[in-house]
Design a protein around this motif. Structure first.
Motif, short mmCIF file in Angstrom:
data_model
loop_
_atom_site.label_atom_id
_atom_site.label_comp_id
_atom_site.label_asym_id
_atom_site.label_seq_id
_atom_site.Cartn_x
_atom_site.Cartn_y
_atom_site.Cartn_z
N LYS A 433 0.83 -1.21 0.00
CA LYS A 433 0.00 0.00 0.00
C LYS A 433 0.86 1.26 0.00
O LYS A 433 0.54 2.25 -0.66
CB LYS A 433 -0.93 0.01 1.21
CG LYS A 433 -2.04 -1.04 1.14
CD LYS A 433 -2.94 -0.96 2.37
CE LYS A 433 -4.06 -1.98 2.28
NZ LYS A 433 -4.92 -1.95 3.49
N ALA A 434 1.97 1.20 0.73
CA ALA A 434 2.85 2.37 0.78
C ALA A 434 3.45 2.65 -0.59
O ALA A 434 3.57 3.82 -0.99
CB ALA A 434 3.96 2.12 1.80
N GLU A 435 3.81 1.59 -1.33
CA GLU A 435 4.34 1.78 -2.68
C GLU A 435 3.29 2.41 -3.59
O GLU A 435 3.58 3.32 -4.38
CB GLU A 435 4.77 0.42 -3.25
CG GLU A 435 6.08 -0.10 -2.68
CD GLU A 435 7.26 0.81 -3.05
OE1 GLU A 435 7.27 1.33 -4.18
OE2 GLU A 435 8.15 0.99 -2.20
N ALA A 440 1.24 7.24 -6.38
CA ALA A 440 0.17 8.22 -6.54
C ALA A 440 0.65 9.62 -6.23
O ALA A 440 0.30 10.60 -6.91
CB ALA A 440 -1.02 7.85 -5.64
N GLN A 441 1.48 9.74 -5.17
CA GLN A 441 2.01 11.05 -4.81
C GLN A 441 2.93 11.60 -5.90
O GLN A 441 2.87 12.78 -6.25
CB GLN A 441 2.76 10.96 -3.48
CG GLN A 441 3.25 12.31 -2.96
CD GLN A 441 3.92 12.19 -1.61
OE1 GLN A 441 4.22 11.09 -1.16
NE2 GLN A 441 4.17 13.31 -0.97
N GLU A 442 3.78 10.73 -6.45
CA GLU A 442 4.68 11.16 -7.53
C GLU A 442 3.88 11.60 -8.75
O GLU A 442 4.20 12.61 -9.39
CB GLU A 442 5.64 10.04 -7.89
CG GLU A 442 6.68 9.75 -6.81
CD GLU A 442 7.50 8.51 -7.11
OE1 GLU A 442 7.16 7.82 -8.10
OE2 GLU A 442 8.48 8.23 -6.38
N ALA A 443 2.82 10.84 -9.06
CA ALA A 443 1.98 11.22 -10.19
C ALA A 443 1.30 12.55 -9.95
O ALA A 443 1.18 13.39 -10.85
CB ALA A 443 0.95 10.13 -10.45
N LYS A 485 -7.46 11.00 -0.54
CA LYS A 485 -8.33 10.06 0.16
C LYS A 485 -7.51 8.99 0.88
O LYS A 485 -7.79 8.63 2.03
CB LYS A 485 -9.31 9.42 -0.82
CG LYS A 485 -10.42 10.34 -1.30
CD LYS A 485 -11.35 9.61 -2.25
CE LYS A 485 -12.50 10.50 -2.71
NZ LYS A 485 -13.39 9.81 -3.67
N ASN A 486 -6.51 8.46 0.17
CA ASN A 486 -5.68 7.42 0.78
C ASN A 486 -4.93 7.95 2.00
O ASN A 486 -4.82 7.28 3.03
CB ASN A 486 -4.67 6.89 -0.25
CG ASN A 486 -5.35 6.06 -1.33
OD1 ASN A 486 -6.39 5.47 -1.10
ND2 ASN A 486 -4.75 6.01 -2.51
#
Length: 851
Positions: A433-435, A440-443, A485-486
């Motif tokens: 999940k962390a990956e 998602a953060q990088e995107a 959300k995550n």
């Protein structure tokens, strides 16, 4: 030549000025005013009327779950003030009708010479009718009948008058007048259709369905509008269904289907779906019906109606026993974002019922919550669903507690090696999940940079179809929204949108408190601890005291679940399983006997007579002195009239509470709470005990006791009452500052103080005081006796309106009576007496120089 033209124009102008007078009955005048009224004011007025009607039709939403009204017209309950209007088009139509009447009416010697005036009054009445001002509309229609009896619009006026009467609930009068009209006049075409259709509506209003069906048949054949024909035929089918004549209903629906594109498509689709509802599952061709539903679903023209098509397909599969297909189509119907709230509510309710029947109560509760959102608050359907949902509160709560505690106890009893394997798997899942979150953060960051570049290049982004703004608004980017959300769930867990959402007690997941615990543990870990299995193993309870507390909580949850499944839902197998699991887990003694007794009752209900006999014998032999053994050996004592039954004991204790025996009430309540632990009567004893403690010990004791009831029995009526007291009543009682009153106004009491132990002294004094008060003239004084605390009782004199009179109370007495009342007293206002009783601060009051 030029002079000739000038003379001709002047002559013609003079001729018109003289000849077009509204006061002279001449050919030119009549025709001038008739033509001008028809092609000017009335033409514009009817155009405005049609625009208004179109607006009404566009805004009107037919409720196909009930029999449709004959006329598509939304009735608003809002009160409209004089001079206001619900629709400007109808106001304009009315103004044009009034203008035609004012400027072109030729009322000469009591007779109207302009043949267009009946049309003007008809327009006036229609405009008022559609603007829902039915009484003024009725006046306009009646004026036509009175003033223009020979008009060619007379039948129309009669029909519209009865439409107004029906809107005013004068159904019997409308029926009488329309029947006379049909009997006296040879109506044809649209006039006949209008008269018979509105008469059908009147009969529907008075519940005469068969006559309405016959009249709709006449209206369907006579009308010139295919829109009306489709609607009338469809209503016929609905009425046949209401009467139970499915074959006749299907014939009526077939006639709607035959109209195809000649009538609005909604009628055709609805006719198909009504025929599906009438399908004969025993003798009908299921393959043919399945193909029809598939064809309706695949037809591109039917896209606006997919919500209803999916729903009816789901209903068919549900009745056909294909539950999984039914669930799929109910969800498809929900995903269409239907504007039909009744349809949405039915989808959610059916899914809730399916989960309820499958004993998946937590999921059923969520579906019922969604159902209530789509229903009108406080309507009957809303209240039914709300009651159903409230019945699930306890089972959802205790299932969540049992699930959490079972998980913890399973980890407690797990060998060290198995714990390590288990949490290694948990850590691997967290890493995955962390990956995903990192990607998602990088995107999101890349998209943010792209947005900045685009903005610098002069490009703009914004919501589809909205105003484009040169800003990267967070919620327009689905990637950043997903990441946000995550992150929220990672930090806070899954929480409802409500006040005080940050409190740890508000964290929820599908598994109840289990999710909250896991979320809190993960959130409290630093980066190294988060991916270390030993960190989570260290959080497993090891102290015997903590483990025992969790075990007791789990056992109590099992007991409550067993009771709920047995008493509320009659799910005897589930109840049996919970009670048996409870007895296997070495529960505390107070739960053993009630569990065994409930198991005995469940065995009886399931017809397991052998098990029931064994359970009965064990209760009688192992607990011979218990109430349950007494009930089993003497079944007649099960009656609610038994003086030892919980209900009888509660009523007796409540009588003691009314008699101010508060210490006895508190003591006995504690005894009964322990004796009947786990039974539905316990919250009542708890609330009674809290009230008695408040009267005896004051505000702080009351506050603590009420909080205990509110939290421990949150889902019972008594718990909810305690929550209301805690939220709305206690804050109003918190102030302990005494009130300073005007010395010449208010309501005051004279108070005599006694020790509670001197009961005979207090009783004797009050009897003497009552005799003395009867001798006082001009004042209507009464006495009472109140408990202050366990050691003190107060005798009060009521009815004194001023502080000065209250302080000189002894001067109101005769000399003989003063000798009888020698005990000192103090004076207190009613407001301050209430504060004294609530906060038990009598000593503080007496130390103030009040007397």
């Amino acid at each position: 030549m030029k002079t000739y033209k000038t003379i001709l124009v002047v002559f013609f102008s003079i001729f018109l000025a003289v000849g077009c007078s509204r006061k002279k009955d001449r050919f030119v005048s009549r025709n001038y005013h008739a033509v001008t009224a028809e092609f000017n004011a009335l033409f514009n007025g009817y155009n405005a009327l049609e625009e208004g009607r179109q607006t009404l039709n566009d805004a009107y939403f037919d409720n196909y779950w009930e029999v449709l009204p004959i006329e598509r017209m939304q009735i608003f309950e809002d009160v409209v003030l004089p001079g206001q209007s619900k629709n400007e088009n109808f106001t304009r139509a009315e103004e044009k009708a009034v203008k035609a009447i004012q400027k072109h009416s030729m009322n000469i010697e009591g007779k109207e010479k302009n043949p267009q005036m009946d049309e003007a009054y008809l327009l006036l009445g229609k405009a008022r009718y559609f603007d829902q001002r039915f009484v003024p509309a009725l006046e306009a229609f009646n004026y036509i009948l009175y003033k223009y009896p020979a008009s060619d619009k007379i039948n129309q006026a009669k029909v519209w008058r009865e439409k107004a009467n029906i809107r005013l609930d004068n159904n019997e009068l409308a029926i009488k007048n329309l029947k006379r009209l049909l009997r006296q006049e040879e109506l044809e075409g649209q006039d006949l259709a209008d008269a018979t259709s509105i008469l059908a509506q009147a009969y529907l209003n008075v519940k005469v369905v068969d006559t309405a069906i016959t009249l709709l048949e006449t209206a369907s054949a006579a009308t010139k509008s295919n829109d009306e024909r489709g609607r009338y035929r469809f209503i016929q089918g609905q009425l046949y269904n209401q009467l139970g004549y499915k074959d006749s209903a299907n014939l009526a629906f077939d006639k709607v289907i035959e109209l195809n594109r000649k009538t609005p498509r909604i009628y055709m689709i609805s006719a198909y779906l009504e025929k599906v509802k009438n399908f004969d599952f025993e003798n009908g061709n299921k393959l043919e019906l399945t193909e029809l539903l598939a064809e309706l679903e695949e037809n591109r023209e039917n896209r606006p109606f997919l919500d209803r098509i999916y729903y009816q397909t789901a209903e068919y599969h549900l009745q056909n026993g294909s539950d999984s297909l039914a669930v799929a189509y109910y969800n498809k119907s929900l995903r269409t974002n239907s504007e039909d709230n009744i349809l949405v509510a039915k989808n959610y309710e059916t899914l809730g019922d399916m989960n309820f029947d499958a004993s998946i109560y937590a999921k059923a509760g969520k579906y019922y919550d969604s159902t209530m959102v789509s229903l009108v608050e406080n309507s009957k359907p809303y209240r039914v669903i709300k009651r159903k949902r409230e019945n699930l509160d306890d089972v959802i709560r205790y299932e969540a507690v049992a699930k959490v505690d079972d998980s913890i106890l399973r980890l407690v009893n797990m060998p060290e090696a198995e714990r390590l394997v288990y949490f290694e798997a948990v850590v691997e899942d967290l890493k995955t999940k962390a990956e995903e979150e990192k990607k998602a953060q990088e995107a999101a960051e890349r998209n943010s940079g792209l947005v900045t570049v685009n903005n610098q290049m002069g490009q703009r982004i914004g919501p589809p179809g909205g105003n484009q703004q040169a800003t990267a608004f967070y919620f327009y980017n689905p990637t950043t929204v997903s990441y946000g959300k995550n992150e929220f769930v990672k930090i806070w867990g899954d929480r409802k949108l409500e006040d005080n959402w940050r409190w740890s007690s508000k964290a929820i997941t599908s598994g109840g408190n289990a999710g909250a615990s896991t979320t809190d543990v993960v959130a409290s870990a630093d980066e190294d601890e988060r991916f270390d299995p030993q960190f989570y193993i260290s959080k497993i309870p090891s102290e015997e005291k903590v483990i025992d507390s969790i075990s007791r909580e789990r056992n109590y949850a099992y007991y409550q679940l067993g009771l709920i499944y047995k008493e509320k839902f009659s799910e005897y197998e589930l109840a049996k399983s919970k009670f048996q699991d409870l007895l296997k887990s070495n529960p505390e003694e107070r739960l053993v006997l009630p569990s065994k007794y409930n198991l005995y009752r469940i065995y009886e209900a399931l017809g397991e007579n052998g098990e029931a006999a064994i359970a009965k014998q064990k209760i009688i032999s192992e607990y011979p002195d218990s109430r349950y053994a007494l009930i089993l050996t003497n079944p007649e004592l099960v009656s609610g009239t038994d003086e030892n039954s919980p209900r009888s004991l509660y009523e007796s204790l409540y009588e003691q509470h009314l008699n101010q025996e508060y210490a006895e009430v508190v003591s006995k309540s504690e005894e009964y709470i322990n004796r009947f632990d786990g039974e539905p009567i316990v919250p009542k004893f708890e609330l009674l005990k809290a009230t008695a403690m408040g009267r005896l010990q004051g505000y702080e004791a009351y506050q603590a006791a009420i909080n205990h009831v509110a939290t421990t029995y949150a889902n019972t009526p008594e718990g909810k009452e305690a929550q209301d007291i805690e939220t709305n009543i206690l804050p109003k009682l918190a102030n302990k500052e005494f009130v300073v009153y005007d010395s010449i106004s208010g309501n005051y009491k004279v108070v005599f103080k006694f020790k509670s132990a001197d009961f005979e002294t207090v009783t004797s004094f009050k009897k003497t005081l009552d005799e003395v008060l009867e001798n006082i003239r001009y004042y209507n004084l009464k006495s009472s006796m109140d408990v202050y605390n366990a050691d003190t009782k107060l005798v009060l004199v009521h009815g004194l309106k001023t502080e000065q009179v209250a302080k000189t109370f002894d001067q109101l007495l005769t000399k003989e009576d003063r000798k009888k009342i020698k005990i000192p007293y103090f004076v207190v206002s009613s407001a301050n007496y209430q504060i004294i009783q609530i906060h038990k601060n009598l000593d503080t009051y007496l130390n103030i120089d009040n007397n």
